[in-house]
Design an enzyme around this catalytic site. Structure first.
Site, PDB file in Angstrom:
ATOM      1  CD  GLU A  40      -2.810  -1.120  -0.142  1.00 47.40           C
ATOM      2  OE1 GLU A  40      -3.033  -0.033  -0.726  1.00 47.40           O
ATOM      3  OE2 GLU A  40      -3.231  -2.211  -0.570  1.00 47.40           O
ATOM      4  CG  HIS A  65      -1.264   0.772  -4.403  1.00 44.07           C
ATOM      5  ND1 HIS A  65      -1.169   0.575  -5.763  1.00 44.07           N
ATOM      6  CD2 HIS A  65      -1.833  -0.357  -3.893  1.00 44.07           C
ATOM      7  CE1 HIS A  65      -1.668  -0.614  -6.081  1.00 44.07           C
ATOM      8  NE2 HIS A  65      -2.066  -1.205  -4.957  1.00 44.07           N
TER       9      HIS A  65
END
Length: 341
Positions: free
Chosen positions: A138, A141
């Site tokens: 994450e 991202h």
């Protein structure tokens, strides 16, 4: 669950000082995002979202109904989070929330100030290395700027359902959503690489994908058999299976776990992962010199290589048809040459 639970010793990780997100980004991710930005009407959609979307209200939903992670709340998660960020040389941590969900899940959301959300199942079912991998995924991202477009995609999908009674509107919206889905599947491959770099444990990355596919009890899952599944999914079956795979993935934002495992294995086998850990990687101070043209060329090269080496029945047939057409064209040129002579 912790590393001590399964008696694995703590791993020594290399801090990737100054690493650029370009180091882990999949070429098809960058190419698909470039193509997405060129899609007619997409710029207007992005501008509209930035002008009207209330990010604070969206964050307040999680502030009200989830648990914000820090050294006092979910300290184990916070420790893994800071470790992943340190390895990827991220100084400013995004906010992290844990939300009630029985399925292992995570996402990065937001535009101006993205934040990360993981499920209670991820906390409960993942060991330290797997959790660090997920959090690194994450963070990847966020560092790659994916959260902005994921947020837009999430809201567009809701809108498409609400305006389905307007034929023209839904067709235009679905075209943009389909293009975003294609990009997001490639963006997930980039984030998988970031997760691997954050934990620097290939086995943990594979275990995470196995748990995403089958729950959380790895005592019932065999690594070799899981990779055999990945190989069968990629090249097994006949044309009917290829067509079913297109239907399976066309409106899905996330690649299936076995396909992600196969892609990550290819990246490791290519030597790129080892080179990055050894210190050979793109750095942030060179980001301003990055070429969009080179990104598109790299994506095109990736798709050509995938087409050339794929064992998927439909791709194999297309390759044979293309080769046959090339042979026919060559024979026609030879015949024309002899006629002219």
């Amino acid at each position: 669950m912790t590393d001590a639970d399964d008696n694995r010793p703590a791993r020594q990780r290399v801090t990737l000082t100054g690493i650029s997100s370009r180091a882990w980004e999949h070429p098809a991710d960058r190419g698909a995002l470039t193509a997405l930005r060129e899609l007619r009407g997409f710029d207007e959609v992005v501008k509209g979202f930035f002008g009207m979307w209330n990010e604070r209200g969206f964050r307040l939903q999680y502030l009200a109904g989830s648990v914000r992670v820090d050294h006092r709340q979910y300290p184990r998660v916070y420790q893994r989070f800071t470790e992943a960020a340190t390895t990827l040389d991220v100084a400013e941590l995004p906010e992290l929330f844990v939300t009630q969900n029985p399925v292992i899940h995570s996402q990065a959301i937001g535009m101006d100030k993205p934040f990360i959300v993981i499920s209670t199942a991820a906390v409960e079912k993942l060991d330290d290395e797997e959790l660090r991998t997920l959090l690194g995924h994450e963070i990847g991202h966020v560092r790659s700027g994916h959260a902005v477009y994921q947020t837009i995609m999430m809201i567009l999908t809701r809108w498409a359902a609400n305006i389905s009674f307007i034929p023209v509107g839904v067709i235009a919206m679905r075209a943009i959503i389909a293009a975003m889905y294609e990009w997001w599947r490639k963006a997930e491959l980039s984030a998988d690489r970031a997760g691997l770099l954050a934990a620097q444990d290939p086995a943990a990355s594979l275990r995470l994908l196995m748990k995403l596919a089958g729950g959380g009890d790895l005592s019932q899952i065999d690594t070799t058999a899981f990779l055999e599944q990945a190989a069968e999914y990629e090249g097994g079956g006949d044309l009917r299976d290829s067509i079913h795979k297109i239907g399976l993935t066309a409106w899905s934002s996330v690649p299936v776990p076995v396909a992600r495992a196969a892609e990550l294995r290819k990246w490791i086998d290519s030597g790129d992962y080892a080179r990055i850990v050894a210190g050979e990687y793109d750095r942030r101070d060179g980001d301003s010199n990055a070429s969009v043209t080179e990104d598109v060329k790299a994506a095109a090269s990736h798709y050509r290589e995938t087409f050339r080496t794929s064992s998927d029945p439909l791709v194999t047939l297309a390759r044979k048809v293309g080769d046959g057409a090339a042979d026919l064209g060559g024979k026609a040129r030879d015949w024309a040459s002899r006629r002219n002579s």
